[in-house]
Write an enzyme that holds these catalytic residues in place. Structure first.
Site, PDB file in Angstrom:
ATOM      1  CB  SER A   1      -0.869  -0.050   1.161  1.00 37.21           C
ATOM      2  OG  SER A   1      -0.305  -0.189   2.550  1.00 37.21           O
TER       3      SER A   1
ATOM      4  CG  HIS B   1      -1.153   3.584   4.783  1.00 35.78           C
ATOM      5  ND1 HIS B   1      -2.078   3.154   5.170  1.00 35.78           N
ATOM      6  CD2 HIS B   1      -0.623   2.708   4.141  1.00 35.78           C
ATOM      7  CE1 HIS B   1      -2.348   1.779   4.871  1.00 35.78           C
ATOM      8  NE2 HIS B   1      -1.251   1.541   4.029  1.00 35.78           N
TER       9      HIS B   1
ATOM     10  CG  ASP C   1      -4.171   5.006   7.211  1.00 37.64           C
ATOM     11  OD1 ASP C   1      -3.050   4.738   7.543  1.00 37.64           O
ATOM     12  OD2 ASP C   1      -4.813   4.547   6.182  1.00 37.64           O
TER      13      ASP C   1
END
Length: 346
Positions: free
Chosen positions: A42, A324, A321
């Site tokens: 991610s 990240h 978050d």
């Protein structure tokens, strides 16, 4: 249509084709960077999970709220992510498109795309438990990409030039350590931390070999983040301090990976390699946030138990978050990394 007009049209089309392919190759000294291809997790994913049957996707508000247009594209952050910034720094484009985007334009193919999948990793278990794209399947996507690229540029020689002069950006290991090893029992029963990180390095080498065999020659291999300092890990300790064991495992893996990357040139003739340290610069922001204008290092701006309502200004937070970094964090740490890539790979 007369012959003169037809000749002029063919000449114009030839010029456009030459410009199109040539513009995909950015000069840097005596060498070029034609494209950027991103693989892994991610940190690099720009939307490949959007159509998957998985909870690990972020194509909804408030993700993407600071992108131009404020649209959630599937990037794991408030704005652009690390792969976007590397693409821009190499003079390719400001947004690196996801390969699995159904609206992906052929015009984007020669300058690179993203194959990374949020939640994925080197371990097949990591991808399977989240229903995302394992790195080996990302390599299969790359193989399909090459076929599509051949059709776009018109001949295999031009496609091979793009493939061999591209930078291959890899971010994998974060989820293998933080999720598969520390939150599931299966791997902990099989391996010590040392044994598992050895395995991750072996799998990284296998991934690189797969790409090398398809023509890749320029590799930028990223280490993991300081996993114990992510808001999700800190929450278990009341957000006061970083969780030690995850950081120790991440540091162990990073040191082994860095040493491996330094020696890969002997294994893969004609290829260039560099290790990207993500751990140290992010830990620097965490330990000295005020120097870069941050006010919160322990909590995410949004989407966490302590941040149900998103913060107003994500640029004041190191993390967006539970796991990240914010766009501002990437912007802060990326410039020297881009210069390093240019010096070592371009």
């Amino acid at each position: 249509m007369n012959f003169v007009m037809l000749s002029k049209m063919l000449l114009a089309l030839s010029f456009i084709s030459l410009f199109y392919v040539g513009s995909a190759q950015q000069s840097n000294g005596n060498s070029t960077v034609s494209a950027l291809f991103a693989f892994g997790d991610s940190i690099l994913d720009t939307g490949n999970n959007n159509l998957l049957l998985t909870l690990t996707k972020v194509n909804f508000f408030p993700y993407g709220r600071d992108l131009v247009g404020g649209r959630a594209t599937g990037r794991f952050g408030n704005g652009r992510v690390f792969s976007d910034m590397i693409a821009e720094g190499l003079g390719l484009k400001s947004l690196l498109p996801a390969y699995r985007d159904p609206f992906l334009s052929n015009n984007d193919l020669p300058t690179g795309v993203c194959f990374a999948s949020g939640g994925s990793g080197l371990d097949a278990i990591t991808a399977r438990i989240q229903g995302v794209i394992w790195v080996s399947d990302q390599v299969t996507d790359f193989q399909n990409y090459i076929t599509r690229l051949n059709g776009v540029v018109g001949n295999q020689e031009q496609a091979n030039t793009i493939i061999s002069n591209a930078v291959y950006l890899i971010s994998a290991g974060n989820n293998d350590i933080a999720i598969t090893y520390f939150t599931t029992m299966s791997r902990r029963l099989q391996y010590t931390v040392s044994g598992y990180t050895d395995l991750l390095v072996t799998w990284t080498r296998d991934l690189i070999k797969s790409l090398y065999d398809m023509g890749a020659r320029k590799f930028a291999v990223m280490g993991t983040l300081p996993l114990g300092c992510l808001p999700g890990a800190r929450t278990m300790l009341g957000s006061l301090i970083c969780e030690v064991f995850s950081n120790q495992a991440a540091d162990m893996f990073n040191k082994k990976l860095s040493a491996e990357v330094e020696n890969l040139g002997a294994t893969f003739p004609g290829a260039k390699f560099m290790y990207i340290d993500m751990y140290t610069p992010l830990l620097g922001l965490i330990n000295n946030p005020q120097a870069s204008g941050f006010i919160d290092v322990a909590h995410g701006c949004c989407c966490t138990p302590t941040s149900v309502i998103p913060c107003l200004d994500a640029s004041r937070y190191v993390f967006w978050d539970i796991a990240h970094p914010t766009e501002k964090s990437y912007q802060t740490i990326t410039p020297p990394i881009i210069e390093d890539i240019k010096a070592k790979l371009a």
